[in-house]
Design an enzyme around this catalytic site. Sequence first.
Site, PDB file in Angstrom:
ATOM      1  N   LEU A  74       0.415  -7.145  -9.313  1.00 12.14           N
ATOM      2  CA  LEU A  74       0.550  -6.929  -7.883  1.00 12.14           C
ATOM      3  C   LEU A  74       0.133  -8.247  -7.242  1.00 12.14           C
ATOM      4  CD1 LEU A  74       1.261  -4.794  -5.751  1.00 12.14           C
ATOM      5  CD2 LEU A  74      -1.126  -4.108  -5.745  1.00 12.14           C
ATOM      6  N   ASP A  75       1.025  -8.835  -6.471  1.00 16.73           N
ATOM      7  CA  ASP A  75       0.773 -10.156  -5.904  1.00 16.73           C
ATOM      8  C   ASP A  75      -0.551 -10.221  -5.153  1.00 16.73           C
ATOM      9  OD1 ASP A  75       3.202 -11.201  -6.817  1.00 16.73           O
ATOM     10  OD2 ASP A  75       4.254 -10.489  -5.034  1.00 16.73           O
ATOM     11  N   ARG A  76      -1.124 -11.385  -5.116  1.00 22.91           N
ATOM     12  CA  ARG A  76      -2.403 -11.615  -4.442  1.00 22.91           C
ATOM     13  C   ARG A  76      -2.356 -11.169  -2.988  1.00 22.91           C
ATOM     14  NH1 ARG A  76      -4.515 -16.987  -2.415  1.00 22.91           N
ATOM     15  NH2 ARG A  76      -6.680 -16.560  -1.945  1.00 22.91           N
TER      16      ARG A  76
END
Length: 182
Positions: free
Chosen positions: A44-46
């Site tokens: 899950l992207d930052r």
Amino acid sequence: MSRLILFNKPMNVLSQFTDRGSPTKRATLSDYIDVPGVYPAGRLDRDSEGLLLLTDDGRLQARIADPKFKLEKSYLVQVEGEPSASAVEQLARGVDLKDGRTRPAHAETIDDPQLWPRDPPIRFRKNVPDSWLRLTIREGKNRQVRRMTAAVGHPTLRLVRWSIGDWSLNGIAPGDWREVPV
């Protein structure tokens, strides 16, 4: 017995336990989860928030993360502007991205889901409305949801993964986690 952890990943937290290659200390999973032997099943992207699954079972990890198993992932997406019915239909049919066409998805406009406050907050612009979508996909191209909404003219402002398969964030506050039976 396998372990499965549901974690509500806050914004600006890396989906890994260490931060290599950055001169500044960034938040990682180790700042929130002290359970030996578990690893994220997917990413899950930052700059995204929401459900991240962690497990100690390699086969379960592969089943969750591998697109060939077509596990549904649902996102609550705050977008710039108010998407028309045709823009929502485009998202549902699939959109053309640089790396190919996305698979059909479930897309619908929804009322503001009244989520927890985001830190930092979304920039408010008096002359530009925003709205919410629920988008459910069965694949995982890099930054796919953000690129899909941008492709139909509505850039993503906030992205929260709400569920993966039958697992969801119900009752899990940002930064908290819960272990569930597998």
